[in-house]
Design a protein around this motif. Structure first.
Motif, PDB file in Angstrom:
ATOM      1  N   VAL A  10      49.885  67.173  68.597  1.00 53.51           N
ATOM      2  CA  VAL A  10      50.330  68.577  68.589  1.00 53.51           C
ATOM      3  C   VAL A  10      51.352  68.806  67.485  1.00 53.51           C
ATOM      4  CG1 VAL A  10      51.576  70.335  69.893  1.00 53.51           C
ATOM      5  CG2 VAL A  10      49.818  68.963  71.024  1.00 53.51           C
ATOM      6  N   ASN A  11      52.330  67.903  67.387  1.00 53.89           N
ATOM      7  CA  ASN A  11      53.362  68.041  66.350  1.00 53.89           C
ATOM      8  C   ASN A  11      52.752  68.010  64.950  1.00 53.89           C
ATOM      9  OD1 ASN A  11      55.403  67.917  68.380  1.00 53.89           O
ATOM     10  ND2 ASN A  11      56.773  67.055  66.853  1.00 53.89           N
ATOM     11  N   ALA A  12      51.870  67.042  64.716  1.00 49.86           N
ATOM     12  CA  ALA A  12      51.255  66.909  63.398  1.00 49.86           C
ATOM     13  C   ALA A  12      50.377  68.122  63.086  1.00 49.86           C
ATOM     14  CB  ALA A  12      50.432  65.630  63.325  1.00 49.86           C
ATOM     15  N   GLY A  13      49.649  68.617  64.083  1.00 48.43           N
ATOM     16  CA  GLY A  13      48.805  69.799  63.867  1.00 48.43           C
ATOM     17  C   GLY A  13      49.620  71.029  63.534  1.00 48.43           C
ATOM     18  N   LEU A  14      50.713  71.241  64.277  1.00 49.27           N
ATOM     19  CA  LEU A  14      51.590  72.379  63.978  1.00 49.27           C
ATOM     20  C   LEU A  14      52.261  72.203  62.618  1.00 49.27           C
ATOM     21  CD1 LEU A  14      53.260  72.958  67.480  1.00 49.27           C
ATOM     22  CD2 LEU A  14      51.536  74.391  66.355  1.00 49.27           C
ATOM     23  N   GLY A  15      52.614  70.952  62.292  1.00 50.74           N
ATOM     24  CA  GLY A  15      53.206  70.690  60.982  1.00 50.74           C
ATOM     25  C   GLY A  15      52.229  71.005  59.860  1.00 50.74           C
ATOM     26  N   ALA A  16      50.960  70.653  60.039  1.00 51.84           N
ATOM     27  CA  ALA A  16      49.944  70.968  59.033  1.00 51.84           C
ATOM     28  C   ALA A  16      49.803  72.480  58.866  1.00 51.84           C
ATOM     29  CB  ALA A  16      48.605  70.358  59.431  1.00 51.84           C
ATOM     30  N   PHE A  17      49.851  73.207  59.981  1.00 54.21           N
ATOM     31  CA  PHE A  17      49.741  74.673  59.918  1.00 54.21           C
ATOM     32  C   PHE A  17      50.930  75.275  59.168  1.00 54.21           C
ATOM     33  CE2 PHE A  17      50.736  78.829  61.862  1.00 54.21           C
ATOM     34  CZ  PHE A  17      49.596  79.536  61.476  1.00 54.21           C
ATOM     35  N   PRO A  74      60.300  64.386  63.798  1.00 50.48           N
ATOM     36  CA  PRO A  74      60.272  63.467  64.949  1.00 50.48           C
ATOM     37  C   PRO A  74      59.056  62.546  64.981  1.00 50.48           C
ATOM     38  CG  PRO A  74      60.690  65.745  65.647  1.00 50.48           C
ATOM     39  CD  PRO A  74      60.217  65.802  64.231  1.00 50.48           C
ATOM     40  N   LEU A  75      58.059  62.758  64.126  1.00 51.66           N
ATOM     41  CA  LEU A  75      56.820  61.990  64.224  1.00 51.66           C
ATOM     42  C   LEU A  75      57.021  60.495  63.985  1.00 51.66           C
ATOM     43  CD1 LEU A  75      54.171  64.343  62.574  1.00 51.66           C
ATOM     44  CD2 LEU A  75      54.132  63.453  64.909  1.00 51.66           C
ATOM     45  N   TYR A  76      57.865  60.132  63.044  1.00 53.60           N
ATOM     46  CA  TYR A  76      58.093  58.716  62.760  1.00 53.60           C
ATOM     47  C   TYR A  76      58.650  58.006  63.998  1.00 53.60           C
ATOM     48  CZ  TYR A  76      60.118  54.492  60.706  1.00 53.60           C
ATOM     49  OH  TYR A  76      60.463  53.198  60.431  1.00 53.60           O
ATOM     50  N   SER A  77      59.638  58.622  64.634  1.00 59.16           N
ATOM     51  CA  SER A  77      60.243  58.015  65.806  1.00 59.16           C
ATOM     52  C   SER A  77      59.297  58.025  66.997  1.00 59.16           C
ATOM     53  CB  SER A  77      61.537  58.759  66.160  1.00 59.16           C
ATOM     54  OG  SER A  77      62.450  58.670  65.093  1.00 59.16           O
ATOM     55  N   LEU A  78      58.475  59.057  67.110  1.00 57.30           N
ATOM     56  CA  LEU A  78      57.467  59.082  68.165  1.00 57.30           C
ATOM     57  C   LEU A  78      56.494  57.916  67.993  1.00 57.30           C
ATOM     58  CD1 LEU A  78      56.556  62.870  68.484  1.00 57.30           C
ATOM     59  CD2 LEU A  78      57.654  61.457  70.207  1.00 57.30           C
ATOM     60  N   GLY A  79      56.101  57.653  66.747  1.00 60.90           N
ATOM     61  CA  GLY A  79      55.220  56.524  66.476  1.00 60.90           C
ATOM     62  C   GLY A  79      55.873  55.202  66.821  1.00 60.90           C
ATOM     63  N   MET A  80      57.181  55.087  66.539  1.00 61.16           N
ATOM     64  CA  MET A  80      57.910  53.877  66.897  1.00 61.16           C
ATOM     65  C   MET A  80      57.926  53.681  68.411  1.00 61.16           C
ATOM     66  SD  MET A  80      59.875  51.474  65.317  1.00 61.16           S
ATOM     67  CE  MET A  80      60.767  52.191  63.926  1.00 61.16           C
ATOM     68  N   ALA A  81      58.180  54.775  69.155  1.00 64.85           N
ATOM     69  CA  ALA A  81      58.208  54.696  70.609  1.00 64.85           C
ATOM     70  C   ALA A  81      56.823  54.342  71.159  1.00 64.85           C
ATOM     71  CB  ALA A  81      58.678  56.030  71.191  1.00 64.85           C
ATOM     72  N   HIS A  82      55.782  54.952  70.589  1.00 64.58           N
ATOM     73  CA  HIS A  82      54.416  54.663  71.031  1.00 64.58           C
ATOM     74  C   HIS A  82      54.069  53.182  70.801  1.00 64.58           C
ATOM     75  CE1 HIS A  82      50.061  54.759  71.380  1.00 64.58           C
ATOM     76  NE2 HIS A  82      49.955  54.336  70.138  1.00 64.58           N
ATOM     77  N   ALA A 106      47.510  67.974  54.357  1.00 65.13           N
ATOM     78  CA  ALA A 106      46.401  67.029  54.481  1.00 65.13           C
ATOM     79  C   ALA A 106      46.846  65.753  55.196  1.00 65.13           C
ATOM     80  CB  ALA A 106      45.844  66.701  53.103  1.00 65.13           C
ATOM     81  N   LEU A 107      48.015  65.238  54.843  1.00 61.58           N
ATOM     82  CA  LEU A 107      48.489  63.990  55.443  1.00 61.58           C
ATOM     83  C   LEU A 107      48.822  64.160  56.927  1.00 61.58           C
ATOM     84  CD1 LEU A 107      50.733  62.648  52.551  1.00 61.58           C
ATOM     85  CD2 LEU A 107      48.493  61.808  53.251  1.00 61.58           C
ATOM     86  N   THR A 108      49.467  65.269  57.275  1.00 51.78           N
ATOM     87  CA  THR A 108      49.790  65.495  58.689  1.00 51.78           C
ATOM     88  C   THR A 108      48.526  65.758  59.502  1.00 51.78           C
ATOM     89  OG1 THR A 108      50.312  67.795  58.087  1.00 51.78           O
ATOM     90  CG2 THR A 108      52.154  66.286  58.355  1.00 51.78           C
ATOM     91  N   THR A 109      47.510  66.349  58.865  1.00 54.24           N
ATOM     92  CA  THR A 109      46.226  66.540  59.548  1.00 54.24           C
ATOM     93  C   THR A 109      45.588  65.193  59.881  1.00 54.24           C
ATOM     94  OG1 THR A 109      45.840  68.661  58.430  1.00 54.24           O
ATOM     95  CG2 THR A 109      43.924  67.557  59.364  1.00 54.24           C
ATOM     96  N   VAL A 110      45.712  64.230  58.976  1.00 57.07           N
ATOM     97  CA  VAL A 110      45.192  62.878  59.227  1.00 57.07           C
ATOM     98  C   VAL A 110      45.870  62.275  60.456  1.00 57.07           C
ATOM     99  CG1 VAL A 110      45.075  60.523  58.340  1.00 57.07           C
ATOM    100  CG2 VAL A 110      44.521  62.441  56.841  1.00 57.07           C
ATOM    101  N   VAL A 111      47.203  62.421  60.544  1.00 56.95           N
ATOM    102  CA  VAL A 111      47.941  61.897  61.700  1.00 56.95           C
ATOM    103  C   VAL A 111      47.479  62.585  62.983  1.00 56.95           C
ATOM    104  CG1 VAL A 111      50.215  61.693  62.772  1.00 56.95           C
ATOM    105  CG2 VAL A 111      49.946  61.231  60.330  1.00 56.95           C
TER     106      VAL A 111
END
Length: 433
Positions: free
Chosen positions: A269-276, A305-313, A363-368
């Motif tokens: 959701v975060n990455a999609g909204l970021g791409a938008f 927050p995406l980097y830290s979310l990935g770390m937590a995941h 494009a990059l955030t859409t990939v995520v």
């Protein structure tokens, strides 16, 4: 108890706040000054990447020196190195000199973060660590925002802005050098190779590489893009500050959501909204300045927050003794993304694709986003998402264990070999007596 801990680390927090202000000022200052000097977009991108190269070296090589000479002496030497590298850039305006000095700045700043975060983790206990890390995180982001605003009143074409940065770095020395506290100790953690992480939690590795590339693009080339679309120096400062401020405000609520729901869905959701938001920003001009600030703030809220979310995941699928080593591996992968990010977007802009700045981020955030959704279909959510949001969502927890994990394997083997030799030699010594 918490008040006592805060009082004990108040000098530490004061120092890191000043360092945060300097970091916030420096990247934007150099990007603007490079534009004024006519360095060219590609040259500027390469110069900006030098910071991340130095940062990567700092997190992998500096810990050995820190363990050898001690935290306080290391902090003093590294701060002096950072201040000198900034002043040299003001005195000697040359792309090659700037590349070398930018490398030294990155090396010094990353090692300073290692020192401060190690110290912080040592002073905290399990009950207060999350709160203390959240305070640390807010101070870092607050310093970054303040640095952008201070730059708005200093002319990047002159010497004053560089002098302010060097002065603040030297002032950051005072609180930590006069503090009286016990230095952290280190011990050996369990290492986790990157190839093992890629098999076990591929989303964490992919997210780290892509998002750090995006951050490097924005911090390194964002000021140049803002100047290109017609924003003034003061407006560029607000442009950069809005991005960081958005991320600061969103960090806690997004972290809390990620503890309650599947982190991969929150990431998508975060990455999609970021791409938008990146797409919307790609269509804007300087005539819509305040709308740009709002949108770039929302972009920061979505992607920072995406980097830290990935770390937590990633940590959700690891054993406790693997978490520290995994964090070190992710930092290295993210560092590689940072090194590539700024030159890549700079190369596009150099050859006329200036309008593709935000489109590339999109494009990059859409990939995520898409890869996060794909991983949801390939694997069930972790049975128990470990850790509190604040503790897991600090930028890059460089605790005393992580400090040790970032020291090269060669040193560990050398130490172990020496211990074995001492054990063998001891009976012979006793027999000789």
């Amino acid at each position: 108890m918490l008040k006592q801990q805060l009082r004990a680390i108040s000098s530490l927090l004061s120092s890191i706040t000043l360092i945060g202000i300097c970091v916030g000022m420096t990247s934007t200052l150099l990007s603007l000054r490079a534009t004024i000097e006519g360095f060219g977009t590609l040259t500027t991108g390469v110069i900006m990447s030098a910071y991340f190269i130095g940062y990567l070296f700092g997190t992998t090589r500096a810990p050995k020196d820190i363990r050898r000479v001690g935290y306080i002496r290391a902090f003093g030497g590294l701060a002096a190195l950072a201040a000198a590298s900034i002043l040299i850039q003001a005195i000697w305006v040359d792309p090659i000199v700037w590349f070398v000095m930018r490398f030294l700045t990155g090396f010094a700043i990353s090692a300073i973060f290692v020192i401060v975060e190690s110290w912080l983790n040592t002073m905290a206990d399990n009950k207060s660590r999350g709160t203390l890390l959240s305070i640390y995180l807010v101070l870092i982001y607050g310093g970054l925002v303040a640095g952008q605003l201070i730059l708005g009143v200093a002319d990047p074409a002159g010497f004053l802005a560089f002098a302010i940065v060097a002065l603040l770095i030297n002032l950051a020395l005072i609180p930590i050098l006069i503090s009286v506290t016990v230095e952290p100790t280190t011990h050996e953690p369990k290492k986790v190779p990157i190839r093992d992480l890629l098999k076990l939690v591929p989303l964490g590795i992919v997210n780290s590489f892509i998002m750090q590339a995006c951050y490097a693009m924005f911090y390194g080339i964002g000021p140049m893009y803002a100047t290109y679309i017609g924003l003034s120096v003061a407006q560029v400062s607000l442009f950069m500050a809005a991005f960081i401020f958005g991320g600061m405000l969103a960090q806690a609520p997004i972290g809390l959501l990620s503890d309650r729901y599947d982190r991969r869905l929150i990431m998508a959701v975060n990455a999609g909204l970021g791409a938008f938001m990146a797409f919307i920003l790609s269509q804007m001009t300087a005539t819509e300045a305040w709308l740009i600030y709002l949108c770039v703030g929302l972009l920061g809220a979505c992607i920072l927050p995406l980097y830290s979310l990935g770390m937590a995941h990633t940590n959700d699928f690891l054993e406790k003794d693997q978490m520290v080593g995994a964090t070190g591996a992710i930092i290295k992968v993210g560092g590689l993304g940072s090194i590539i990010g700024a030159p890549a977007v700079a190369a596009l802009m150099q050859f006329g694709a200036v309008d593709f700045f935000f489109l590339l981020i999109m494009a990059l955030t859409t990939v995520v986003c898409l890869y996060s959704l794909y991983r949801v279909t390939r694997r069930a959510k972790a049975d128990d998402q470990l850790g509190a949001s604040y503790a897991m969502l600090s930028p890059a927890q460089t605790s005393d264990e992580l400090l040790t994990s970032l020291v090269t394997e060669h040193e560990y083997r050398a130490e172990q070999q020496q211990e074995q030799e001492d054990v063998v030699a001891q009976p012979e010594s006793d027999a000789a007596r």
